[in-house]
Scaffold this active site. Structure first.
Site, mmCIF file in Angstrom:
data_model
loop_
_atom_site.group_PDB
_atom_site.id
_atom_site.type_symbol
_atom_site.label_atom_id
_atom_site.label_comp_id
_atom_site.label_asym_id
_atom_site.label_seq_id
_atom_site.Cartn_x
_atom_site.Cartn_y
_atom_site.Cartn_z
ATOM 1 C CB THR A 116 -9.114 0.581 -16.993
ATOM 2 O OG1 THR A 116 -9.603 1.966 -16.534
ATOM 3 C CG2 THR A 116 -8.076 1.126 -18.034
ATOM 4 N N PRO A 117 -11.089 -0.783 -15.465
ATOM 5 C CG PRO A 117 -10.401 -2.480 -14.146
ATOM 6 C CD PRO A 117 -10.181 -1.900 -15.228
ATOM 7 C CB ILE B 131 -7.568 4.218 -21.029
ATOM 8 C CG1 ILE B 131 -6.716 5.334 -21.423
ATOM 9 C CG2 ILE B 131 -7.116 3.024 -21.542
ATOM 10 C CD1 ILE B 131 -6.467 5.238 -22.852
ATOM 11 C CG ASP C 133 -1.621 1.301 1.249
ATOM 12 O OD1 ASP C 133 -1.699 2.069 0.654
ATOM 13 O OD2 ASP C 133 -2.641 1.104 2.019
ATOM 14 C CE LYS D 165 -4.013 10.712 -12.103
ATOM 15 N NZ LYS D 165 -2.892 9.428 -12.051
ATOM 16 C CE1 TYR E 250 -7.606 10.432 -11.419
ATOM 17 C CE2 TYR E 250 -8.215 11.774 -13.351
ATOM 18 C CZ TYR E 250 -7.610 10.800 -13.011
ATOM 19 O OH TYR E 250 -7.113 9.949 -13.658
HETATM 20 N N1 LIG Z 1 -8.601 4.538 -17.398
HETATM 21 C C1 LIG Z 1 -8.331 5.783 -17.791
HETATM 22 O O1 LIG Z 1 -9.049 6.276 -18.580
HETATM 23 C C2 LIG Z 1 -7.414 6.903 -17.221
HETATM 24 C C3 LIG Z 1 -7.169 8.337 -17.860
HETATM 25 C C4 LIG Z 1 -6.344 9.014 -17.492
HETATM 26 C C5 LIG Z 1 -5.455 8.610 -16.215
HETATM 27 N N2 LIG Z 1 -5.629 7.562 -15.799
HETATM 28 C C6 LIG Z 1 -4.739 7.098 -14.835
HETATM 29 O O2 LIG Z 1 -4.074 5.891 -15.191
HETATM 30 C C7 LIG Z 1 -3.744 5.109 -13.966
HETATM 31 C C8 LIG Z 1 -4.231 3.846 -13.940
HETATM 32 O O3 LIG Z 1 -5.636 3.673 -14.071
HETATM 33 P P1 LIG Z 1 -6.540 2.546 -14.458
HETATM 34 O O4 LIG Z 1 -7.870 3.167 -15.333
HETATM 35 O O5 LIG Z 1 -5.734 1.508 -14.754
HETATM 36 O O6 LIG Z 1 -7.283 2.436 -13.128
HETATM 37 P P2 LIG Z 1 -7.508 1.009 -12.100
HETATM 38 O O7 LIG Z 1 -8.481 1.251 -10.985
HETATM 39 O O8 LIG Z 1 -7.752 0.055 -12.983
HETATM 40 O O9 LIG Z 1 -6.078 0.778 -11.629
HETATM 41 C C9 LIG Z 1 -5.434 1.662 -10.478
HETATM 42 C C10 LIG Z 1 -4.693 0.704 -9.571
HETATM 43 O O10 LIG Z 1 -3.842 1.328 -8.673
HETATM 44 C C11 LIG Z 1 -3.873 0.749 -7.472
HETATM 45 N N3 LIG Z 1 -3.711 1.456 -6.379
HETATM 46 C C12 LIG Z 1 -4.515 2.368 -5.993
HETATM 47 N N4 LIG Z 1 -4.470 2.790 -4.633
HETATM 48 C C13 LIG Z 1 -3.132 2.036 -4.276
HETATM 49 C C14 LIG Z 1 -2.419 1.899 -3.177
HETATM 50 N N5 LIG Z 1 -2.665 2.840 -1.999
HETATM 51 N N6 LIG Z 1 -1.291 1.313 -3.210
HETATM 52 C C15 LIG Z 1 -0.893 0.492 -4.170
HETATM 53 N N7 LIG Z 1 -1.821 0.322 -5.212
HETATM 54 C C16 LIG Z 1 -2.962 1.283 -5.278
HETATM 55 C C17 LIG Z 1 -5.196 -0.087 -7.500
HETATM 56 O O11 LIG Z 1 -5.318 -1.238 -6.684
HETATM 57 C C18 LIG Z 1 -5.242 -0.404 -8.863
HETATM 58 O O12 LIG Z 1 -4.860 -1.653 -9.161
HETATM 59 C C19 LIG Z 1 -4.036 6.071 -12.822
HETATM 60 O O13 LIG Z 1 -3.146 6.802 -12.294
HETATM 61 C C20 LIG Z 1 -5.257 7.069 -13.496
HETATM 62 O O14 LIG Z 1 -5.499 8.061 -12.742
HETATM 63 C C21 LIG Z 1 -6.283 6.584 -16.362
#
Ligand SMILES: NC(=O)c1ccc[n+]([C@@H]2O[C@H](COP(=O)([O-])OP(=O)(O)OC[C@H]3O[C@@H](n4cnc5c(N)ncnc54)[C@H](O)[C@@H]3O)[C@@H](O)[C@H]2O)c1
Length: 248
Positions: A187-188, A185, A60, A156, A152
């Site tokens: 993703t979950p 993107i 964590d 960022k 957020y």
């Molecule tokens: N999906 C999108 O459209 C999108 C767009 C812009 C930016 N992002 C950025 O991309 C990155 C990944 O996003 P994603 O969509 O794959 O999200 P996601 O929720 O699938 O993955 C995020 C991961 O971070 C981990 N995490 C969160 N807090 C944590 C902690 N305290 N310690 C360890 N791990 C931790 C979670 O367990 C999770 O597996 C993020 O930084 C997000 O802000 C995503």
């Protein structure tokens, strides 16, 4: 195999984008320390020799203690880190009167503070590697704020500025640092956003000139490029990967 012989730490490696990045780094020959607070999903289609290069690590990173413990274990177990990808992220929605102290702290502790702590802890090793590269996953919303996501967006934006600062301060020692600013993107994290706001994926796709959401693998491709020597003169950049979507 452009990352062969390199050790790369990837946070958020159980998530949609992070797991694609960890897998892509290993496919390109890197040894990956895949960090998340939950288990990385098993991909049965992954060739055994690629899977063997991914070493999962539960941690964590939302606290200073959590980051220190992770860094101590990583630095004890590996001679050096050549790459760092800060991908773990938290999205708390709302405008200023909607978000509370906990939303703010949760956003900043993972999105900003952990990025700073892991960069600081690994900096000597990244510089010593001679080809050290950091990729921070920020967001398109860190450049152009979307409505009702103040914690957020601003966290960022901090990641973008932090990445540029680090690139300027340590470029003289051969370190490259870049931020990636993804749009939507699939993703979950985005699926959850669609569910809670009751928006169909097809409707969101209409706002993207390329007509679809991005794939995690597309962000992973850009990440491996920025970690590799193919991007040897790219540093201090904030690169948007959005399908030409405009925010606002
Ligand atoms: N999906 C999108 O459209 C999108 C767009 C812009 C930016 N992002 C950025 O991309 C990155 C990944 O996003 P994603 O969509 O794959 O999200 P996601 O929720 O699938 O993955 C995020 C991961 O971070 C981990 N995490 C969160 N807090 C944590 C902690 N305290 N310690 C360890 N791990 C931790 C979670 O367990 C999770 O597996 C993020 O930084 C997000 O802000 C995503």
């Amino acid at each position: 195999m452009e990352l062969e012989g390199r050790t790369i730490l990837v946070t958020g490696a159980a998530g949609g984008i992070g797991s694609a990045i960890a897998t892509a780094c290993a496919r390109h020959g890197g040894t990956v320390i895949a960090v998340d607070r939950v288990e990385m999903p098993h991909d049965p289609s992954l060739p055994a020799e690629v899977g063997a290069r991914i070493i999962t690590h539960l941690a964590d990173i939302s606290t200073a203690v959590g980051c220190s413990a992770l860094l101590a274990e990583v630095l004890a177990g590996f001679e050096a880190a050549d790459g760092l990808v800060n991908c773990a992220g938290v999205m708390r929605r709302g405008s200023l009167l909607d978000v509370d102290e906990d939303d703010w702290a949760a956003s900043y502790s993972v999105n900003v503070d952990a990025v700073m702590r892991l960069c600081r802890g690994l900096l000597p090793s990244l510089i010593a590697s001679g080809s050290g590269a950091v990729v921070n996953i920020a967001s398109q919303w860190g450049l152009h704020a979307a409505g009702r996501h103040i914690a957020y967006n601003s966290s960022k934006a901090a990641v973008v500025s932090f990445s540029q600062s680090l690139a300027r301060d340590y470029g003289g020692e051969g370190l490259r640092v870049n931020a990636i600013c993804p749009g939507e993107i699939l993703t979950p994290m985005v699926r959850q956003k669609l569910e809670t706001s009751n928006i169909a994926e097809a409707v969101l796709a209409e706002s993207i000139p390329l007509g679809r959401l991005g794939r995690p693998e597309e962000v992973a491709e850009l990440t491996t490029f920025l970690l590799s020597d193919r991007s040897s003169f790219i540093s201090g950049a904030a690169i948007e990967i959005t399908g030409a979507q405009q925010v606002g």
